[in-house]
Design a protein around this motif. Sequence first.
Motif, PDB file in Angstrom:
ATOM      1  N   TYR A 182       0.826  -1.214   0.000  1.00 38.52           N
ATOM      2  CA  TYR A 182       0.000   0.000   0.000  1.00 38.52           C
ATOM      3  C   TYR A 182       0.859   1.264   0.000  1.00 38.52           C
ATOM      4  CZ  TYR A 182      -4.161  -2.819   0.776  1.00 38.52           C
ATOM      5  OH  TYR A 182      -5.181  -3.713   0.642  1.00 38.52           O
ATOM      6  N   ARG A 183       1.954   1.238   0.761  1.00 38.82           N
ATOM      7  CA  ARG A 183       2.820   2.421   0.800  1.00 38.82           C
ATOM      8  C   ARG A 183       3.460   2.673  -0.564  1.00 38.82           C
ATOM      9  NH1 ARG A 183       7.765   4.490   1.832  1.00 38.82           N
ATOM     10  NH2 ARG A 183       8.929   2.639   2.350  1.00 38.82           N
ATOM     11  N   ALA A 197      -2.407   1.181   4.583  1.00 33.54           N
ATOM     12  CA  ALA A 197      -1.009   0.939   4.955  1.00 33.54           C
ATOM     13  C   ALA A 197      -0.842   1.049   6.464  1.00 33.54           C
ATOM     14  CB  ALA A 197      -0.094   1.929   4.235  1.00 33.54           C
ATOM     15  N   ILE A 198      -1.370   2.106   7.051  1.00 32.01           N
ATOM     16  CA  ILE A 198      -1.265   2.301   8.503  1.00 32.01           C
ATOM     17  C   ILE A 198      -1.945   1.155   9.244  1.00 32.01           C
ATOM     18  CG2 ILE A 198      -2.056   3.768  10.411  1.00 32.01           C
ATOM     19  CD1 ILE A 198      -1.535   6.179   8.515  1.00 32.01           C
ATOM     20  N   HIS A 199      -3.122   0.756   8.768  1.00 33.63           N
ATOM     21  CA  HIS A 199      -3.846  -0.356   9.402  1.00 33.63           C
ATOM     22  C   HIS A 199      -3.005  -1.631   9.410  1.00 33.63           C
ATOM     23  CE1 HIS A 199      -6.940  -3.281  10.354  1.00 33.63           C
ATOM     24  NE2 HIS A 199      -6.611  -3.929   9.241  1.00 33.63           N
ATOM     25  N   GLN A 208      -1.478  -3.686  12.444  1.00 35.62           N
ATOM     26  CA  GLN A 208      -1.849  -5.093  12.595  1.00 35.62           C
ATOM     27  C   GLN A 208      -0.594  -5.952  12.771  1.00 35.62           C
ATOM     28  OE1 GLN A 208      -5.018  -5.599  12.767  1.00 35.62           O
ATOM     29  NE2 GLN A 208      -5.125  -7.808  12.819  1.00 35.62           N
ATOM     30  N   ALA A 209       0.428  -5.671  11.991  1.00 29.96           N
ATOM     31  CA  ALA A 209       1.688  -6.407  12.110  1.00 29.96           C
ATOM     32  C   ALA A 209       2.281  -6.231  13.505  1.00 29.96           C
ATOM     33  CB  ALA A 209       2.683  -5.937  11.047  1.00 29.96           C
ATOM     34  N   GLU A 257       8.158   2.069   9.350  1.00 31.78           N
ATOM     35  CA  GLU A 257       7.242   2.467   8.274  1.00 31.78           C
ATOM     36  C   GLU A 257       6.153   3.412   8.781  1.00 31.78           C
ATOM     37  OE1 GLU A 257       7.553   1.933   5.070  1.00 31.78           O
ATOM     38  OE2 GLU A 257       9.325   0.696   5.331  1.00 31.78           O
ATOM     39  N   LEU A 258       5.660   3.186   9.987  1.00 33.20           N
ATOM     40  CA  LEU A 258       4.673   4.111  10.549  1.00 33.20           C
ATOM     41  C   LEU A 258       5.272   5.494  10.755  1.00 33.20           C
ATOM     42  CD1 LEU A 258       2.814   1.800  13.102  1.00 33.20           C
ATOM     43  CD2 LEU A 258       1.825   2.906  11.074  1.00 33.20           C
TER      44      LEU A 258
END
Length: 186
Positions: A111-112, A161-163, A167-168, A181-182
């Motif tokens: 997504y990113r 992407a944030i979700h 979740q990871a 990444e966040l």
Amino acid sequence: MEAILVECVEKSLGLMMYRNAIFMCQRLCAQFPSEINSQLLATCFLQSNQAYSAYHILKGTQMAQSRYLFALSCFHMDLLSEAEAALCPRNDPASEVPNGAAGHYLLGLVYRHCLKSAYWFCCGYMELLLFWIYDNDILFPKLDLFWLTAYTGYTDRLKSAIHHFNQALSLDPLLWVAYEELCILG
């Protein structure tokens, strides 16, 4: 015999002797064809930077690990929509993202990277459009609609992407790259 070949392949992978691992795994797949052995061969190809070979081996496979490896090869080849479809198939919305935290992290990366692709596409498209409008002395009233559509797609991908990075992290709090990444996404 199958167990001996698998052990040989895994030993070669562990010693980073990728060409030997590929050769032995190709023999393994010829003698004992199975999706598990194809996964091992795809792993050999991915380790030796040959994502295109892993892609062709895993295309159409169904097991969760195969879908993850296929998505990984798609990601390396910049086939982002195929990677997304492998990680969360549209025809089976109840299926989980394979490989837990690693799968969610990969989906977040997909997504990113879609965000970056969409941004550069929009910038390039807009630049061409503005030159065309300028050259032809034309007013373009639907320009706001174009930007609104592009922005909506951008924010949906950003939220996804944030979700998936979150979740990871909920599945594996020590997955540092997801934190990274966040931070990049803000």
